[in-house]
Design a protein around this motif. Structure first.
Motif, PDB file in Angstrom:
ATOM      1  N   ARG A 121       0.811  -1.219   0.000  1.00 22.01           N
ATOM      2  CA  ARG A 121       0.000   0.000   0.000  1.00 22.01           C
ATOM      3  C   ARG A 121       0.848   1.274   0.000  1.00 22.01           C
ATOM      4  N   ALA A 122       2.131   1.133   0.351  1.00 24.45           N
ATOM      5  CA  ALA A 122       2.998   2.315   0.291  1.00 24.45           C
ATOM      6  C   ALA A 122       3.295   2.683  -1.164  1.00 24.45           C
ATOM      7  N   HIS A 123       3.143   1.719  -2.078  1.00 22.55           N
ATOM      8  CA  HIS A 123       3.547   1.969  -3.460  1.00 22.55           C
ATOM      9  C   HIS A 123       2.414   1.854  -4.473  1.00 22.55           C
ATOM     10  N   GLN A 124       1.314   1.197  -4.085  1.00 24.38           N
ATOM     11  CA  GLN A 124       0.222   1.034  -5.037  1.00 24.38           C
ATOM     12  C   GLN A 124      -1.087   1.440  -4.380  1.00 24.38           C
ATOM     13  N   ARG A 125      -1.990   1.988  -5.199  1.00 22.14           N
ATOM     14  CA  ARG A 125      -3.299   2.343  -4.668  1.00 22.14           C
ATOM     15  C   ARG A 125      -4.195   1.122  -4.750  1.00 22.14           C
ATOM     16  N   VAL A 126      -4.137   0.309  -3.714  1.00 25.82           N
ATOM     17  CA  VAL A 126      -4.998  -0.873  -3.683  1.00 25.82           C
ATOM     18  C   VAL A 126      -5.711  -0.925  -2.338  1.00 25.82           C
ATOM     19  N   SER A 127      -6.790  -1.691  -2.304  1.00 29.30           N
ATOM     20  CA  SER A 127      -7.555  -1.812  -1.059  1.00 29.30           C
ATOM     21  C   SER A 127      -6.768  -2.640  -0.057  1.00 29.30           C
ATOM     22  N   ARG A 128      -7.148  -2.492   1.208  1.00 32.05           N
ATOM     23  CA  ARG A 128      -6.537  -3.298   2.256  1.00 32.05           C
ATOM     24  C   ARG A 128      -6.655  -4.787   1.949  1.00 32.05           C
ATOM     25  N   ARG A 129      -7.845  -5.151   1.487  1.00 28.16           N
ATOM     26  CA  ARG A 129      -8.099  -6.559   1.218  1.00 28.16           C
ATOM     27  C   ARG A 129      -7.180  -7.079   0.108  1.00 28.16           C
ATOM     28  N   ALA A 130      -7.034  -6.282  -0.962  1.00 25.41           N
ATOM     29  CA  ALA A 130      -6.181  -6.697  -2.076  1.00 25.41           C
ATOM     30  C   ALA A 130      -4.721  -6.785  -1.631  1.00 25.41           C
ATOM     31  N   VAL A 136      -0.361 -12.666   1.143  1.00 29.53           N
ATOM     32  CA  VAL A 136      -0.469 -14.118   1.284  1.00 29.53           C
ATOM     33  C   VAL A 136       0.127 -14.802   0.053  1.00 29.53           C
ATOM     34  N   GLU A 137      -0.149 -14.204  -1.124  1.00 31.28           N
ATOM     35  CA  GLU A 137       0.347 -14.781  -2.371  1.00 31.28           C
ATOM     36  C   GLU A 137       1.879 -14.836  -2.378  1.00 31.28           C
ATOM     37  N   ILE A 138       2.516 -13.713  -1.995  1.00 34.00           N
ATOM     38  CA  ILE A 138       3.988 -13.685  -2.061  1.00 34.00           C
ATOM     39  C   ILE A 138       4.595 -14.551  -0.963  1.00 34.00           C
ATOM     40  N   LEU A 139       3.908 -14.646   0.194  1.00 37.57           N
ATOM     41  CA  LEU A 139       4.410 -15.535   1.246  1.00 37.57           C
ATOM     42  C   LEU A 139       4.426 -16.974   0.750  1.00 37.57           C
ATOM     43  N   GLY A 140       3.395 -17.328  -0.015  1.00 33.51           N
ATOM     44  CA  GLY A 140       3.363 -18.661  -0.603  1.00 33.51           C
ATOM     45  C   GLY A 140       4.509 -18.835  -1.591  1.00 33.51           C
ATOM     46  N   GLU A 141       4.770 -17.782  -2.368  1.00 35.90           N
ATOM     47  CA  GLU A 141       5.797 -17.874  -3.402  1.00 35.90           C
ATOM     48  C   GLU A 141       7.202 -18.056  -2.804  1.00 35.90           C
ATOM     49  N   VAL A 142       7.444 -17.466  -1.625  1.00 33.58           N
ATOM     50  CA  VAL A 142       8.771 -17.632  -1.022  1.00 33.58           C
ATOM     51  C   VAL A 142       8.843 -18.901  -0.174  1.00 33.58           C
ATOM     52  N   GLY A 143       7.813 -19.727  -0.276  1.00 36.80           N
ATOM     53  CA  GLY A 143       7.906 -21.051   0.330  1.00 36.80           C
ATOM     54  C   GLY A 143       7.472 -21.112   1.784  1.00 36.80           C
ATOM     55  N   ILE A 144       6.554 -20.241   2.179  1.00 33.66           N
ATOM     56  CA  ILE A 144       6.011 -20.352   3.537  1.00 33.66           C
ATOM     57  C   ILE A 144       4.774 -21.229   3.469  1.00 33.66           C
ATOM     58  N   PRO A 145       4.814 -22.394   4.118  1.00 39.80           N
ATOM     59  CA  PRO A 145       3.663 -23.287   4.049  1.00 39.80           C
ATOM     60  C   PRO A 145       2.466 -22.671   4.768  1.00 39.80           C
ATOM     61  N   ASP A 146       1.263 -22.949   4.244  1.00 40.96           N
ATOM     62  CA  ASP A 146       0.058 -22.478   4.900  1.00 40.96           C
ATOM     63  C   ASP A 146       0.086 -20.950   5.060  1.00 40.96           C
ATOM     64  N   ALA A 147       0.400 -20.279   3.940  1.00 42.04           N
ATOM     65  CA  ALA A 147       0.679 -18.837   3.983  1.00 42.04           C
ATOM     66  C   ALA A 147      -0.485 -18.029   4.553  1.00 42.04           C
ATOM     67  N   ALA A 148      -1.726 -18.431   4.258  1.00 42.68           N
ATOM     68  CA  ALA A 148      -2.865 -17.616   4.690  1.00 42.68           C
ATOM     69  C   ALA A 148      -2.899 -17.492   6.206  1.00 42.68           C
ATOM     70  N   SER A 149      -2.686 -18.606   6.922  1.00 43.36           N
ATOM     71  CA  SER A 149      -2.744 -18.500   8.382  1.00 43.36           C
ATOM     72  C   SER A 149      -1.431 -17.979   8.952  1.00 43.36           C
ATOM     73  N   ARG A 150      -0.305 -18.323   8.278  1.00 43.58           N
ATOM     74  CA  ARG A 150       0.981 -17.816   8.767  1.00 43.58           C
ATOM     75  C   ARG A 150       1.087 -16.299   8.630  1.00 43.58           C
ATOM     76  N   SER A 151       0.349 -15.721   7.702  1.00 41.56           N
ATOM     77  CA  SER A 151       0.444 -14.269   7.514  1.00 41.56           C
ATOM     78  C   SER A 151      -0.060 -13.541   8.754  1.00 41.56           C
ATOM     79  N   ARG A 152      -0.803 -14.247   9.613  1.00 44.92           N
ATOM     80  CA  ARG A 152      -1.305 -13.590  10.836  1.00 44.92           C
ATOM     81  C   ARG A 152      -0.360 -13.801  12.007  1.00 44.92           C
ATOM     82  N   ALA A 153       0.798 -14.441  11.760  1.00 44.81           N
ATOM     83  CA  ALA A 153       1.761 -14.675  12.839  1.00 44.81           C
ATOM     84  C   ALA A 153       2.600 -13.425  13.088  1.00 44.81           C
TER      85      ALA A 153
END
Lengths: 335, 312
Positions: A121-130, A136-153
């Motif tokens: 959000r510092a560089h693109q005009r996108v919604s919080r949700r996006a 979550v998408e990039i966390l998955g790409e760098v090999g973090i398993p279960d990225a959706a729940s890990r993103s809340r860690a």
């Protein structure tokens, strides 16, 4: 047809720090370039100026106590000519950086997903949700398993290797043209180190990211980089392809660094070390070759100032380079 | 978490008991006694003794304390020996006034303290920093009654912008209440603002030099977002600690400021009660104050856990 413009072009970079004793030069006459999808190593011991080079390119050196001269072009824009406000806009968008200590480099009080989304959000005009979805998408790409729940860690809930993956995700989330990795694996254990280097190689190849890999570990360079720049006492002393450097180093310092790598098959031999630094602190540097006080091949001619000699496919800052058959990683067999 | 909170709350009970006991004993150490006041001038020794007996002051201190305690736990703090007003009612009348004043002072302390602390940390070792440092040293050194008098003579008597004395409840008339609240709040909150500014400066300078702040810069956040969102959040624990200490200090310091501005708060109540040796009023007020301070400390403790995920 013109060749593709390199993603990063550094020219005549000079960094000095203002201390109570006056201006002290930390980096001098550093020039190099990195092409798209290429990984270039910047190697040297502590104090050789490699981190100062990186921080100068990122504009992260303290404004009041440092001076930076020269230019660093990223996608055709000179980073060193930008105002602090303009710099904040391109940092994280056109160039990213990851640091040595994944333990302390993440804000301990914010969830990792939020820290990445904030970058988006510092560089693109996108919604919080996006932004959160992108995190979550990039966390998955760098090999973090279960990225959706890990993103809340929170950072303290992750291992060192995972945190470094988060750092990489954060640096690459806006797909910058240039990534500077300052000792990204030094704080990690060896197996994790190999995974992180593999990840950097894959991401660089897939996204065409130009990577500057700063390390003191020639093993890391051999595994990851195509070209290498060896720095000593604030100067580049040798620049060439990784294989050339490892097999036939032309600068005594490069050769000495290679000899310092412990090797299997050399039983009961003391580990090699480069003689202690004498007179190498910036204020009492020799006027000639800066490596002279520690060099096993020093001669009278070395007391003259040493330019970086352009040898076509490589460059070396040693006037005696063609007289010395320096040992590399493989022993030369007499023919 | 819930269990931990309940445990902490239960641990507060002995603290309150101990405070009430110590205060009860301490008041009795002061010379004089309310029966002398009640008996009036030229009273005979027999008359004074009679009043003492009727008030139960002839019994042992422990006995008196236990009697008071057995009523207090049921919410009955007794009656003023002098005015016969119910002590609970007197506290109920004066406490909201004092709390409104303390709240005003706290707002002044936090707003000015945080702004000054952030400004001097961002410009550490510059002229701005030096100016803020000397102003806040002066603020910390200035007695609040004196600052109150200066403020009154400038803004009330000189410029006639704000009322010099009096009090209006925020609930009754917010605008008039705020006009009355400004000067006493500034007088009371100045020391706190200086304290918050100085402490916050030190904490923020350390945080702004840390690795994770460098990461935030590297990813391109604006300097104001880095300072106001990330660094200040990192400073939350020490900041809340200082604010908690300020609440305790303000509850004590309000006595003087109430006197300067003619505000009939709990400070005024306790001072006149202490002068008349009105034991139970003093005891009641002190216990209520102690309870507030203990609850504030408890809230501070809980907020640590909320603001730092590592100690949850």
């Amino acid at each position: 047809m013109m060749a593709e413009r390199p993603a990063l072009v550094v020219r005549n970079l000079e960094v000095s720090f203002l201390t109570v004793d006056g201006e002290v030069q930390a980096v001098r006459d550093v020039s190099f370039e990195v092409g798209r999808g290429e990984i270039v190593g910047l190697v040297g011991e502590s104090g050789s100026g490699k981190s100062a080079t990186a921080l100068a390119i990122m504009g992260l050196l303290p404004v009041v106590s440092s001076r930076v001269r020269g230019s660093a072009m990223v996608s055709g824009v000179d980073m060193l000519a930008l105002s602090p406000r303009q710099l904040a806009r391109v940092r994280g968008r056109d160039m990213g950086m990851i640091f040595q200590e994944p333990m302390s480099a993440l804000d301990p009080l914010f969830r990792i997903g939020d820290q990445i989304a904030e970058t988006v959000r510092a560089h693109q005009r996108v919604s919080r949700r996006a932004a959160a979805a992108r995190a979550v998408e990039i966390l998955g790409e760098v090999g973090i398993p279960d990225a959706a729940s890990r993103s809340r860690a929170y950072p303290h809930q992750l291992s060192g290797g995972m945190r470094q993956r988060v750092m990489i995700a954060m640096a690459l989330v806006s797909e910058p043209a240039v990534l500077i990795a300052d000792e990204p694996t030094t704080a990690l254990d060896v197996t994790v180190q190999a995974q992180i280097l593999g990840l950097l190689r894959r991401l660089s190849r897939d996204h065409g990211t130009a990577v500057v890999l700063i390390t003191h570990d020639l093993g890391v360079v051999a595994e990851t980089c195509s070209r290498i720049h060896v720095m000593y006492s604030g100067e580049i002393v040798e620049a060439c392809g990784v294989d050339e450097a490892l097999l036939a180093p032309e600068h005594p310092y490069t050769s000495a660094l290679i000899q310092c790598i412990p090797r299997a098959g050399r039983h009961r031999q003391p580990l090699h070390s480069i003689p202690r630094r004498r007179g190498s602190s910036p204020d009492v540097r020799p006027s000639g070759c800066r490596f002279l006080p520690r060099c096993a091949h020093a001669a009278e001619i070395c007391k003259a100032p040493q330019p970086l000699l352009d040898l076509g496919d490589r460059a070396v800052r040693c006037v005696r380079h063609d007289q010395l058959a320096l040992p590399g990683a493989v022993e030369r067999v007499p023919q | 978490m819930k269990r931990m909170l309940l445990g902490r709350l239960a641990a507060l009970v002995p603290t309150v008991l101990l405070a009430s006991f110590v205060v009860f004993m301490l008041i009795q150490l002061a010379p004089g006694d309310p029966s002398i006041t009640l008996a009036g001038e030229n009273a005979t020794a027999e008359r004074i003794e009679e009043i003492r007996r009727s008030l139960g002051l002839d019994r042992s201190l422990i006995e008196q304390y236990l009697t008071w305690l057995s009523h207090a736990v049921r919410g009955d703090l007794g009656k003023s020996i002098i005015t016969q007003e119910s002590i609970a009612a007197a506290i109920g009348r004066t406490l909201p006034i004092t709390l409104q004043l303390v709240f005003g002072a706290l707002v002044v302390a936090i707003v000015f303290g945080v702004i000054a602390g952030v400004a001097s940390a961002r410009r550490a070792d510059t002229a701005t920093d030096a100016v803020i440092a000397s102003v806040s040293s002066a603020g910390a050194a200035m007695p609040s009654f004196w600052l109150g008098l200066v403020l009154v003579s400038i803004f009330a008597l000189g410029l006639d912008w704000l009322p010099a004395t009096g009090f209006v409840s925020l609930a009754a008339d917010p605008v008039r209440a705020l006009r009355h609240l400004v000067l006493p709040s500034v007088a009371l909150g100045a020391v706190g603002a200086a304290e918050i500014a100085r402490q916050l400066r030190g904490v923020l300078i350390e945080i702004l030099a840390s690795d994770y702040i460098r990461t935030l810069r590297a990813k391109g956040l604006s300097e104001s977002r880095i300072v106001w969102i990330h660094a200040l959040r990192g400073a939350a624990v020490p900041l809340v600690t200082i604010i908690g200490l300020q609440v305790s200090r303000l509850l004590g310091a309000t006595v003087v400021v109430e006197a300067v501005f003619g505000i009939q708060g709990i400070g005024t109540l306790v001072v006149s009660a202490a002068n008349n040796r009105d034991y139970y009023v003093v005891e009641g007020v002190v216990v209520v104050m102690a309870l507030i301070v203990i609850l504030v400390n408890f809230a501070v403790d809980v907020s640590y856990r909320i603001s730092d995920p590592r100690i949850r």
